[in-house]
Write a protein that holds these residues in place. Structure first.
Motif, PDB file in Angstrom:
ATOM      1  N   ASP A 140      15.553  -7.271  -2.939  1.00  0.00           N
ATOM      2  CA  ASP A 140      15.389  -6.160  -1.990  1.00  0.00           C
ATOM      3  C   ASP A 140      16.535  -6.139  -0.997  1.00  0.00           C
ATOM      4  OD1 ASP A 140      14.925  -8.175  -0.142  1.00  0.00           O
ATOM      5  OD2 ASP A 140      12.755  -7.821  -0.002  1.00  0.00           O
TER       6      ASP A 140
ATOM      7  N   LEU B 104      12.674 -10.253  -5.991  1.00  0.00           N
ATOM      8  CA  LEU B 104      11.465  -9.520  -6.372  1.00  0.00           C
ATOM      9  C   LEU B 104      11.012  -9.894  -7.777  1.00  0.00           C
ATOM     10  CD1 LEU B 104      12.488  -5.988  -5.038  1.00  0.00           C
ATOM     11  CD2 LEU B 104      10.968  -7.641  -3.941  1.00  0.00           C
TER      12      LEU B 104
ATOM     13  N   LEU C 245       7.732 -11.649 -12.497  1.00  0.00           N
ATOM     14  CA  LEU C 245       7.533 -11.428 -11.067  1.00  0.00           C
ATOM     15  C   LEU C 245       7.862 -12.695 -10.290  1.00  0.00           C
ATOM     16  CD1 LEU C 245       6.392  -9.191  -9.127  1.00  0.00           C
ATOM     17  CD2 LEU C 245       4.194 -10.366  -9.305  1.00  0.00           C
TER      18      LEU C 245
ATOM     19  N   GLY D  53       4.517 -15.196  -5.665  1.00  0.00           N
ATOM     20  CA  GLY D  53       3.911 -14.517  -4.525  1.00  0.00           C
ATOM     21  C   GLY D  53       4.129 -13.018  -4.514  1.00  0.00           C
ATOM     22  N   GLY D  54       4.753 -12.483  -5.544  1.00  0.00           N
ATOM     23  CA  GLY D  54       5.026 -11.050  -5.580  1.00  0.00           C
ATOM     24  C   GLY D  54       3.800 -10.216  -5.887  1.00  0.00           C
ATOM     25  N   ASP D  55       3.888  -8.928  -5.595  1.00  0.00           N
ATOM     26  CA  ASP D  55       2.794  -7.995  -5.841  1.00  0.00           C
ATOM     27  C   ASP D  55       2.900  -7.460  -7.268  1.00  0.00           C
ATOM     28  OD1 ASP D  55       0.893  -6.034  -5.884  1.00  0.00           O
ATOM     29  OD2 ASP D  55       1.652  -4.924  -4.148  1.00  0.00           O
ATOM     30  N   PRO D  56       1.859  -7.670  -8.097  1.00  0.00           N
ATOM     31  CA  PRO D  56       1.912  -7.165  -9.478  1.00  0.00           C
ATOM     32  C   PRO D  56       2.145  -5.658  -9.570  1.00  0.00           C
ATOM     33  CG  PRO D  56       0.114  -8.742  -9.233  1.00  0.00           C
ATOM     34  CD  PRO D  56       0.648  -8.465  -7.845  1.00  0.00           C
ATOM     35  N   ALA D  57       1.819  -4.926  -8.496  1.00  0.00           N
ATOM     36  CA  ALA D  57       2.054  -3.481  -8.504  1.00  0.00           C
ATOM     37  C   ALA D  57       3.546  -3.168  -8.656  1.00  0.00           C
ATOM     38  CB  ALA D  57       1.505  -2.845  -7.230  1.00  0.00           C
ATOM     39  N   PHE D  58       4.398  -4.100  -8.241  1.00  0.00           N
ATOM     40  CA  PHE D  58       5.832  -3.925  -8.412  1.00  0.00           C
ATOM     41  C   PHE D  58       6.173  -3.748  -9.890  1.00  0.00           C
ATOM     42  CE2 PHE D  58       9.807  -6.044  -9.582  1.00  0.00           C
ATOM     43  CZ  PHE D  58      10.736  -5.296  -8.884  1.00  0.00           C
TER      44      PHE D  58
ATOM     45  N   ASP E  33       4.268  -2.533 -12.188  1.00  0.00           N
ATOM     46  CA  ASP E  33       3.815  -1.213 -12.635  1.00  0.00           C
ATOM     47  C   ASP E  33       4.877  -0.158 -12.349  1.00  0.00           C
ATOM     48  OD1 ASP E  33       1.389  -2.288 -13.453  1.00  0.00           O
ATOM     49  OD2 ASP E  33       0.406  -1.879 -11.534  1.00  0.00           O
ATOM     50  N   GLN E  34       5.446  -0.203 -11.146  1.00  0.00           N
ATOM     51  CA  GLN E  34       6.484   0.763 -10.787  1.00  0.00           C
ATOM     52  C   GLN E  34       7.734   0.565 -11.647  1.00  0.00           C
ATOM     53  OE1 GLN E  34       7.074   1.291  -6.434  1.00  0.00           O
ATOM     54  NE2 GLN E  34       5.386  -0.149  -6.194  1.00  0.00           N
TER      55      GLN E  34
END
Length: 507
Positions: free
Chosen positions: A125, A131, A160, A163-168, A170-171
């Motif tokens: 980022d 990320l 990932l 600690g990352g967001d799995p929604a990342f 998806d995007q």
């Protein structure tokens, strides 16, 4: 124990264009080239591929930052727990123990070698925070068993960051799909390698489709009982490594599966020949008892710690927190070592083999071939009748040690009734489901009562040690009184909980 890591990743089929430009997608400010890494991994399994059948992968890999032994357990689609151990010539003992419930006495042998040229990119980022890691892997697979065989392909892998967001992901996948990149048809490199190098693939030119493992819908009484028993056997095997790793609640779940299996053998004796199954039930009772050493201590420690934390500070006299914590740590270390030794024992592994054999060639009686409604209903009703006698005798006793023992026996019978109702629910429907829920409520109430009995016994022991050390025992007395009141409340609620069963379809 080897190091553990939660891996969240997705794999994609790679086109000639490789990884598309991802800058600006999902907060990616830059894509950093980390160079090419050569990876060489040998995957191990039994000759009949027991690990692969359970979606487990075991490999020895050189190259890259995490060279060593890796064992991966499936958690959810795209999510695996990876256990790592340093490089060695043979499978490390810690790793071998985690697959023992599946491997048993079979030999682990090299089955596939994968060599990958990995072109690595770091997706970061605006602050430079990682990320995810994306790579394009050019893979060569060599089959090391049978007639051998080779295959080559290229794939994209995105993992990932910790600690990352799995929604990342998806995007990111939306961007990849727009660029023509599609999710891989294989869950892992090993799965693809086994398919691509199979003899069927090489002789027909097509990838062999996996067999449908779904069993036929149960039709007979025997079908229903065996399906439930098979689920408990599968749970025992699957939970074994979690218990060894000391995963929270794993001992409890394994103990429940053991009790469910034993209850099934005892309740449905009209279906399964008890001259064969009684010895298996006895071994399941042994295993449940050994697991209970650790589980009971865990429950007791949580109960006493919560009760102590709930006391106002002015009622806590002396080093009660420290003494309770030291007691819990010492007991847990001792009991966990004991449970691990049990799981390493020949007796336990023989029990697993015996369950396998029983399910492969079940000792079915004549009633097993009948329609399930009448056969299962009769067995459940007999369990409820036995439970009724125990509960009513316990309620009739005056408060005291004899009543405590009677309630404990009723609790064990309530569990068996619950498990019988669970097994019968697919055939008997709502009445059995309602019984299972009512029996669970009764079991919870009686379990709370029994935990209180054990808590009071432990508090007396801790108070005696504190007194000998010259410490105040006031707080132990407060805790004892609280546990006594909680047990009395459970006894007062017992008639209403029993009414939930007595007034139902099976009362």
């Amino acid at each position: 124990m080897a190091d553990a890591h939660r891996e969240v990743e997705r794999k994609y089929e790679s086109s000639d264009s490789g990884l598309p430009d991802l800058t600006g997608t999902a907060g990616i400010a830059a894509v950093l080239d980390k160079g090419l890494v050569e990876l060489d991994a040998t995957y191990y399994d039994t000759r009949d591929q027991r690990l692969t059948a359970a979606s487990l992968t075991l490999r020895r890999r050189t190259g890259g930052a995490d060279a060593g032994w890796h064992l991966k357990f499936p958690v959810a689609p795209g999510v695996r727990d990876e256990i790592q151990a340093p490089l060695s010539d043979t499978v490390p003992d810690d790793i071998a123990a985690l697959v023992r419930s599946r491997v048993r006495g079979a030999e682990l042998i090299p089955v596939v070698r994968l060599r990958s040229a990995r072109d690595v990119r770091h997706l970061v980022d605006a602050d430079g925070t990682l990320l995810a890691e994306a790579s394009v892997d050019a893979v060569r697979a060599d089959r090391l068993t049978g007639a051998g065989g080779t295959a080559q392909w290229t794939e994209i892998e995105v993992e990932l960051a910790d600690g990352g967001d799995p929604a990342f992901l998806d995007q990111l996948e939306k961007r990849l799909r727009k660029a023509g990149v599609r999710p891989s048809a294989s869950a892992s490199k090993l799965a693809r390698a086994l398919a691509e190098t199979s003899e069927d693939r090489r002789t027909t030119g097509r990838r062999k489709e996996p067999k449908d493992k779904a069993s036929k819908p149960p039709a007979t009484a025997g079908d229903h009982v065996l399906r439930y028993l098979r689920a408990q056997r599968d749970a025992l095997v699957a939970l074994d490594p979690a218990v060894r790793r000391d995963v929270p609640d794993s001992v409890h779940r394994m103990r429940v599966a053991t009790r469910r299996a034993r209850g099934t053998l005892r309740t449905f004796r009209a279906v399964l020949d008890r001259t064969v199954t009684d010895s298996v039930a006895a071994e399941l009772k042994w295993l449940a008892g050994e697991l209970g050493v650790d589980r009971d201590q865990e429950v007791l420690a949580d109960r006493l710690t919560s009760a102590l934390d709930a006391l106002p500070p002015h009622l806590v006299h002396g080093p009660v927190h420290d003494r309770l914590a030291a007691w819990a740590r010492a007991r847990h270390h001792s009991t966990h070592g004991h449970v691990t030794a049990v799981l390493d024992s020949r007796r336990y592994l023989t029990l697993l083999d015996t369950l396998d054999a029983l399910l492969t060639d079940p000792p079915l009686r004549r009633a097993a071939a009948r329609k399930p409604q009448k056969v299962l209903d009769k067995a459940v009703r007999e369990d409820v009748a036995r439970l009724a006698g125990l509960v009513e005798r316990a309620i009739a006793r005056p408060p005291g040690e004899e009543r405590d023992l009677a309630l404990h026996e009723a609790r064990k019978k309530a569990k068996r009734t619950r498990y019988a109702a669970e097994a019968a629910t697919p055939a008997l429907g709502d009445p059995a489901d309602a019984l299972a829920r009512a029996a669970k409520a009764l079991t919870t109430l009686l379990g709370d009562h029994q935990d209180g009995v054990m808590a009071r016994r432990t508090l007396r022991e801790l108070a005696a040690v504190a007194h000998a050390a010259g410490e105040s025992t006031f707080t132990y007395g407060m805790l004892y009184g609280g546990q006594e009141a909680r047990a009395a409340a459970a006894e007062a609620d017992l008639p209403a909980a029993w009414e939930g069963i007595r007034s139902g379809a099976y009362g």
